[in-house]
Design an enzyme around this catalytic site. Structure first.
Site, mmCIF file in Angstrom:
data_model
loop_
_atom_site.group_PDB
_atom_site.id
_atom_site.type_symbol
_atom_site.label_atom_id
_atom_site.label_comp_id
_atom_site.label_asym_id
_atom_site.label_seq_id
_atom_site.Cartn_x
_atom_site.Cartn_y
_atom_site.Cartn_z
ATOM 1 N N PRO A 30 0.825 -1.215 0.000
ATOM 2 C CA PRO A 30 0.000 0.000 0.000
ATOM 3 C C PRO A 30 0.856 1.261 0.000
ATOM 4 O O PRO A 30 1.982 1.241 0.516
ATOM 5 C CB PRO A 30 -0.802 -0.108 1.308
ATOM 6 C CG PRO A 30 -0.055 -1.066 2.169
ATOM 7 C CD PRO A 30 0.697 -1.987 1.261
ATOM 8 N N ASP A 31 0.339 2.350 -0.585
ATOM 9 C CA ASP A 31 1.046 3.621 -0.440
ATOM 10 C C ASP A 31 0.632 4.238 0.898
ATOM 11 O O ASP A 31 0.036 3.557 1.749
ATOM 12 C CB ASP A 31 0.815 4.537 -1.658
ATOM 13 C CG ASP A 31 -0.616 5.031 -1.781
ATOM 14 O OD1 ASP A 31 -1.438 4.746 -0.884
ATOM 15 O OD2 ASP A 31 -0.916 5.718 -2.777
ATOM 16 N N PHE A 32 0.957 5.503 1.126
ATOM 17 C CA PHE A 32 0.651 6.116 2.417
ATOM 18 C C PHE A 32 -0.649 6.902 2.401
ATOM 19 O O PHE A 32 -1.454 6.797 3.307
ATOM 20 C CB PHE A 32 1.811 7.042 2.848
ATOM 21 C CG PHE A 32 3.078 6.275 3.092
ATOM 22 C CD1 PHE A 32 3.338 5.723 4.327
ATOM 23 C CD2 PHE A 32 3.987 6.075 2.061
ATOM 24 C CE1 PHE A 32 4.487 4.980 4.548
ATOM 25 C CE2 PHE A 32 5.143 5.342 2.268
ATOM 26 C CZ PHE A 32 5.397 4.793 3.519
ATOM 27 N N ARG A 33 -0.851 7.715 1.346
ATOM 28 C CA ARG A 33 -1.903 8.728 1.418
ATOM 29 C C ARG A 33 -3.103 8.496 0.523
ATOM 30 O O ARG A 33 -3.989 9.338 0.480
ATOM 31 C CB ARG A 33 -1.304 10.116 1.140
ATOM 32 C CG ARG A 33 -0.311 10.514 2.208
ATOM 33 C CD ARG A 33 0.341 11.855 2.012
ATOM 34 N NE ARG A 33 1.276 12.112 3.106
ATOM 35 C CZ ARG A 33 2.504 11.579 3.192
ATOM 36 N NH1 ARG A 33 2.959 10.814 2.223
ATOM 37 N NH2 ARG A 33 3.266 11.826 4.244
ATOM 38 N N ASN A 38 11.148 5.125 -1.206
ATOM 39 C CA ASN A 38 10.637 3.823 -0.787
ATOM 40 C C ASN A 38 11.671 3.035 0.010
ATOM 41 O O ASN A 38 12.873 3.148 -0.217
ATOM 42 C CB ASN A 38 10.180 3.013 -2.009
ATOM 43 C CG ASN A 38 9.045 3.707 -2.743
ATOM 44 O OD1 ASN A 38 8.429 4.621 -2.201
ATOM 45 N ND2 ASN A 38 8.780 3.290 -3.961
ATOM 46 N N ILE A 39 11.150 2.222 0.917
ATOM 47 C CA ILE A 39 12.016 1.395 1.772
ATOM 48 C C ILE A 39 11.825 -0.080 1.445
ATOM 49 O O ILE A 39 12.217 -0.949 2.202
ATOM 50 C CB ILE A 39 11.704 1.654 3.264
ATOM 51 C CG1 ILE A 39 10.204 1.465 3.554
ATOM 52 C CG2 ILE A 39 12.127 3.064 3.658
ATOM 53 C CD1 ILE A 39 9.850 1.552 5.023
ATOM 54 N N ASP A 40 11.226 -0.356 0.307
ATOM 55 C CA ASP A 40 10.920 -1.754 -0.039
ATOM 56 C C ASP A 40 12.046 -2.440 -0.813
ATOM 57 O O ASP A 40 11.993 -3.635 -1.068
ATOM 58 C CB ASP A 40 9.598 -1.849 -0.816
ATOM 59 C CG ASP A 40 9.575 -0.974 -2.068
ATOM 60 O OD1 ASP A 40 10.636 -0.770 -2.704
ATOM 61 O OD2 ASP A 40 8.480 -0.484 -2.425
ATOM 62 N N HIS A 76 14.823 8.041 2.104
ATOM 63 C CA HIS A 76 14.211 7.793 3.402
ATOM 64 C C HIS A 76 14.776 6.528 4.049
ATOM 65 O O HIS A 76 14.108 5.878 4.842
ATOM 66 C CB HIS A 76 12.682 7.744 3.278
ATOM 67 C CG HIS A 76 12.083 9.083 2.943
ATOM 68 N ND1 HIS A 76 10.777 9.271 2.561
ATOM 69 C CD2 HIS A 76 12.638 10.331 2.945
ATOM 70 C CE1 HIS A 76 10.554 10.568 2.337
ATOM 71 N NE2 HIS A 76 11.665 11.228 2.555
ATOM 72 N N CYS A 122 22.666 5.987 21.161
ATOM 73 C CA CYS A 122 24.130 5.972 20.993
ATOM 74 C C CYS A 122 24.544 5.620 19.562
ATOM 75 O O CYS A 122 25.731 5.645 19.236
ATOM 76 C CB CYS A 122 24.774 5.006 21.982
ATOM 77 S SG CYS A 122 24.567 3.267 21.567
ATOM 78 N N CYS A 130 23.452 1.876 27.970
ATOM 79 C CA CYS A 130 22.663 2.762 27.109
ATOM 80 C C CYS A 130 21.202 2.327 27.128
ATOM 81 O O CYS A 130 20.313 3.075 27.512
ATOM 82 C CB CYS A 130 23.221 2.728 25.680
ATOM 83 S SG CYS A 130 22.210 3.615 24.483
ATOM 84 N N GLY A 171 4.687 8.092 -9.026
ATOM 85 C CA GLY A 171 4.164 7.432 -7.838
ATOM 86 C C GLY A 171 4.445 8.123 -6.517
ATOM 87 O O GLY A 171 4.637 7.464 -5.505
ATOM 88 N N THR A 172 4.445 9.437 -6.531
ATOM 89 C CA THR A 172 4.627 10.156 -5.259
ATOM 90 C C THR A 172 3.697 11.352 -5.162
ATOM 91 O O THR A 172 3.437 12.016 -6.162
ATOM 92 C CB THR A 172 6.094 10.623 -5.060
ATOM 93 O OG1 THR A 172 6.161 11.437 -3.872
ATOM 94 C CG2 THR A 172 6.637 11.413 -6.243
ATOM 95 N N SER A 173 3.209 11.607 -3.947
ATOM 96 C CA SER A 173 2.352 12.780 -3.741
ATOM 97 C C SER A 173 3.199 14.040 -3.549
ATOM 98 O O SER A 173 2.649 15.127 -3.432
ATOM 99 C CB SER A 173 1.463 12.562 -2.508
ATOM 100 O OG SER A 173 2.258 12.407 -1.343
ATOM 101 N N CYS A 223 1.115 4.050 -13.071
ATOM 102 C CA CYS A 223 2.540 4.054 -13.439
ATOM 103 C C CYS A 223 2.859 2.972 -14.469
ATOM 104 O O CYS A 223 3.555 3.232 -15.456
ATOM 105 C CB CYS A 223 3.420 3.799 -12.218
ATOM 106 S SG CYS A 223 3.425 5.130 -11.034
#
Ligand code: OAD
Length: 272
Positions: free
Chosen positions: A38-41, A112-114, A131, A142, A168, A204-206, A249
């Protein structure tokens, strides 16, 4: 409005004439939705619309560093779903790899982090993971790094990992960039590259999160900028040589590839 055939053809001509040799691509979650992430928004299907179960004060809190410091559980409840590994790159990811193979890709900036860009074959040195990613993890106090096997276990079993240095004992998190955290150095080292580009492609970005959202504005005025996205975003469409493809896309890149005479090659690359 959708792109008129003429401007798509004009853009394809520009590429075929060899005028696009340094393409900068900027992407977000919308290039991975057809892979099942899924995307975010997006209003119904986006991650932020589906977090009621986490009882957050606001949806983006799940990725906010000050919220995480006091309440790490919601993130670790989600982390298992976000963790890369079970998805296949889309044809849009393969299109970026095709640009690279043709020697036309100057840099890919991804939010993206995928990790699907790497999986599609784009080499790591062409990618700026603005990101961050799940590739490393460390203590938020630390900064000491944390073993990957333990992080995988934590994510899998939904417990919150703490720094192994007992003096820590800070919280540990994957090195994905949260709101309130600095972007990786690679972002700042490369953020001027759009000004050197001879074509920019945004997909693919808002474009709603800074400083990433400003990248397309660093392009020279005369540089064509193509947007392939379900909706119009940022200032794309505001310049004379902007080209808008307000659509999916995957269908957008197929049309562009076809106009460039690359469609078969693209489909074959994706099928590999
Ligand atoms: P968003 O969810 O904000 O935007 C995704 C965009 O892609 C929207 O404009 C959608 O309409 C569009 N879209 C979705 N599926 C599509 C498809 N199949 N074809 C075409 N367009 C499609 O995602 P991002 O812009 O990536 O940051 O979000 C930016 C950042 O906000 C993320 O990196 C994340 C988030 O909070 C952090 O967590 C730090």
């Amino acid at each position: 409005q959708t792109l008129s055939a003429r401007s798509l053809e004009a853009l394809a001509q520009y590429i075929q004439d060899g005028r696009a040799q340094k393409i900068v691509v900027m992407v977000g979650a919308g290039i991975s939705t057809s892979a099942g992430i899924p995307d975010f928004r997006s209003p119904e299907t986006g991650l932020y619309a589906n977090l009621a179960r986490l009882n957050l004060p606001y949806a983006e809190a799940v990725f906010d560093i000050s919220y995480f410091r006091n309440n790490p559980e919601p993130f670790y409840t989600l982390a298992q779903e976000l963790y890369p590994g079970k998805y296949r790159p889309t044809i849009t990811h393969s299109f970026i790899n095709l640009l690279h193979q043709k020697g036309l890709l100057l840099k890919l900036f991804t939010q993206n982090i995928d990790c699907l860009e790497r999986e599609a074959g784009v080499p790591a040195d062409k990618i700026v993971e603005a990101h961050g990613s799940f590739a490393k993890q460390s203590c938020i106090e630390c900064k000491k790094s944390y073993p990957e096997e333990r992080m995988q276990e934590a994510i899998h079993k939904k417990w919150v990992p703490h720094c192994l240095d007992l003096s820590c004992n800070g919280l540990v998190k994957p090195e994905i960039v949260f709101f309130g955290e600095q972007l990786p150095a690679a972002f700042f080292e490369n953020r001027n590259l759009p000004s050197e580009a001879d074509l920019a492609i945004v997909m693919g970005t808002s474009l709603s999160v800074q400083p990433f959202a400003s990248l397309p504005s660093f392009c020279e005025d005369r540089t064509p900028r193509l947007l392939i996205n379900s909706e119009q975003v940022g200032d794309l469409g505001g310049r004379r040589d902007d080209v808008l493809m307000l659509e999916d896309c995957d269908s957008g890149v197929r049309k562009l590839a076809e106009a460039c005479g690359w469609l078969e090659e693209l489909e074959a690359l994706w099928a590999k």
